[in-house]
Design an enzyme around this catalytic site. Structure first.
Site, PDB file in Angstrom:
ATOM      1  N   HIS A 141     -12.319   8.967 -18.111  1.00  0.00           N
ATOM      2  CA  HIS A 141     -11.777   7.611 -18.227  1.00  0.00           C
ATOM      3  C   HIS A 141     -12.725   6.532 -17.714  1.00  0.00           C
ATOM      4  O   HIS A 141     -12.312   5.573 -17.062  1.00  0.00           O
ATOM      5  CB  HIS A 141     -10.432   7.527 -17.515  1.00  0.00           C
ATOM      6  CG  HIS A 141      -9.370   8.380 -18.131  1.00  0.00           C
ATOM      7  ND1 HIS A 141      -9.328   8.658 -19.481  1.00  0.00           N
ATOM      8  CD2 HIS A 141      -8.306   9.037 -17.585  1.00  0.00           C
ATOM      9  CE1 HIS A 141      -8.288   9.441 -19.745  1.00  0.00           C
ATOM     10  NE2 HIS A 141      -7.660   9.696 -18.612  1.00  0.00           N
ATOM     11  N   HIS A 211      -3.111   4.344 -20.623  1.00  0.00           N
ATOM     12  CA  HIS A 211      -2.681   5.593 -19.983  1.00  0.00           C
ATOM     13  C   HIS A 211      -1.263   5.474 -19.412  1.00  0.00           C
ATOM     14  O   HIS A 211      -1.015   5.857 -18.269  1.00  0.00           O
ATOM     15  CB  HIS A 211      -3.665   5.968 -18.879  1.00  0.00           C
ATOM     16  CG  HIS A 211      -3.786   7.439 -18.632  1.00  0.00           C
ATOM     17  ND1 HIS A 211      -2.691   8.257 -18.404  1.00  0.00           N
ATOM     18  CD2 HIS A 211      -4.870   8.251 -18.577  1.00  0.00           C
ATOM     19  CE1 HIS A 211      -3.104   9.498 -18.212  1.00  0.00           C
ATOM     20  NE2 HIS A 211      -4.419   9.522 -18.310  1.00  0.00           N
ATOM     21  N   GLU A 348      -2.018   9.218 -25.656  1.00  0.00           N
ATOM     22  CA  GLU A 348      -3.142   8.289 -25.606  1.00  0.00           C
ATOM     23  C   GLU A 348      -3.867   8.290 -26.952  1.00  0.00           C
ATOM     24  O   GLU A 348      -4.485   9.285 -27.325  1.00  0.00           O
ATOM     25  CB  GLU A 348      -4.092   8.683 -24.486  1.00  0.00           C
ATOM     26  CG  GLU A 348      -3.450   8.740 -23.115  1.00  0.00           C
ATOM     27  CD  GLU A 348      -4.195   9.669 -22.175  1.00  0.00           C
ATOM     28  OE1 GLU A 348      -5.289   9.284 -21.714  1.00  0.00           O
ATOM     29  OE2 GLU A 348      -3.677  10.771 -21.908  1.00  0.00           O
TER      30      GLU A 348
END
Length: 382
Positions: A141, A211, A348
């Site tokens: 991420h 997220h 996601e």
């Protein structure tokens, strides 16, 4: 290789094309059964920039609260089958909790690169770039310095919140100055639309997502294994023991990963499958059959509240994560709640994990003069 910017319908047309196909949204205004987040607990100054909580409300009483710290969705109140407003996303009661080390990216905007990059490196135009390692030997991420920890410039206009951020050349190891704009829109048919836009002054890689952790039984409920899930995908990208894709596309037919027909999340999650063992459950990218933003790529329904979530996107992949790394060891959740193992799921939308290191995956390269443009909608009905 397919470029990351998508020549799809304009956002205005895309929004009109989205309709709730699996249920009737209803027209009655919801009752104020669930309290909105206390905005004073999210007001602060970080790195010299003002942090606030912004709340968008629609005509039916649904609302979403978002902080410009990491662009995080703090609460999302939607009506259940009895017209009671229910908060369906996990999160914290104060800004400080979102800043603690190791928090699981609750509700955050993710960038520059959503999901994992193997060994934290990739090669672009003959040059190797090294990123921050924050997931064992890999980058997750965006690294420790990802967009989830940045204060975004915010501008609210009624039911729309526009967030913007400039990521400097070399930030977290990524090349190029990236100008990013993300717009959240809460529509009157209980859909949360997220539009992403980015440009760069140097070739780079980009993969933006959100997220949010969902529990349609209501945040704080102890499980999502009873939720019924359908994903329109005939293949997924299997991973190694560190959750990096092998580069193959594996058919879902005959496996625990087949959600083409709706089934409960818990039905196959404990099967003797090496992929499930690697992820401690589902933590995999699904290769979407279609991604034109017109038809839902995933549909989830709660047996308790009757709330149905439909996901629409212009992205080719969908990471389904079944909350396997939630532990419930603390009570930092909203209202002092704990969030135990598999008490939330994430859907996601994305390009594929580790795509910069797999020539067969759709390209995530963005070059000067090009525009990264993508849209995802989370629509709630009953």
């Amino acid at each position: 290789m397919k470029k990351i910017f998508l020549k799809s319908l304009p956002f205005a047309v895309l929004c009109l094309a989205v309709t709730c196909t699996s249920c009737n949204s209803g027209s009655d205004k919801g009752t104020e059964a669930t309290q909105q987040s206390d905005s004073s607990k999210y007001t602060s100054t970080i790195d010299g920039k003002s942090v606030k909580l912004y709340t968008l409300k629609n005509k039916k009483g649904a609302s979403v609260s978002i902080t410009n710290y990491g662009g995080r969705i703090v609460s999302l109140l939607v009506p259940d089958k009895n017209n009671k407003l229910t908060d369906v996303v996990l999160g914290y009661d104060s800004l400080g909790a979102y800043r603690k080390k190791g928090e699981p990216f609750f509700g955050a905007l993710i960038g520059r690169y959503g999901n994992r990059i193997g060994k934290g490196k990739f090669t672009l135009d003959g040059k190797e770039y090294h990123l921050q390692l924050n997931d064992g030997v890999n980058t997750l991420h965006g690294g420790n310095d990802g967009f989830f920890s940045k204060v975004w410039d915010a501008k609210q206009d009624g039911q729309k919140l526009e967030l913007s951020y400039v990521s400097k050349d070399g930030e977290a190891g990524y090349p190029g100055k990236l100008d990013v704009k993300v717009t959240y829109t809460l529509t009157d048919d209980n859909a949360l639309q997220i539009d992403y836009l980015a440009t760069t002054d140097k070739a780079t890689v980009v993969n933006l997502t959100n997220h949010a952790y969902f529990n349609l039984n209501g945040e704080g409920n102890k499980t999502i294994l009873d939720h019924e899930l359908k994903i329109d995908a005939n293949a997924y990208t299997p991973v190694d023991s560190t959750l990096i894709p092998t580069g193959k596309l594996q058919p879902v037919a005959g496996t625990a990963f087949d959600f083409n027909k709706a089934k409960t999340i818990g039905k196959s999650i404990e099967e003797n499958d090496q992929q499930l063992k690697f992820g401690k459950g589902y933590d995999h990218n699904f290769v979407l059959t279609h991604h034109d933003g017109k038809m839902p790529v995933a549909v989830v329904k709660s047996p308790i509240t009757g709330i149905t979530l439909e996901v629409y996107t212009t992205e080719p992949g969908l990471q389904f994560y079944s909350g396997n790394f939630l532990t419930g060891t603390d009570k930092d959740g909203k209202g002092g709640k704990s969030y135990p193992h598999r008490s939330a799921f994430c859907l996601e939308t994305q390009h594929f994990p580790d795509a910069p290191n797999h020539a067969t995956f759709a390209s995530t390269v963005l070059k000067p003069g090009e525009t990264y443009k993508t849209s995802t909608t989370y629509k709630f009905c009953k």
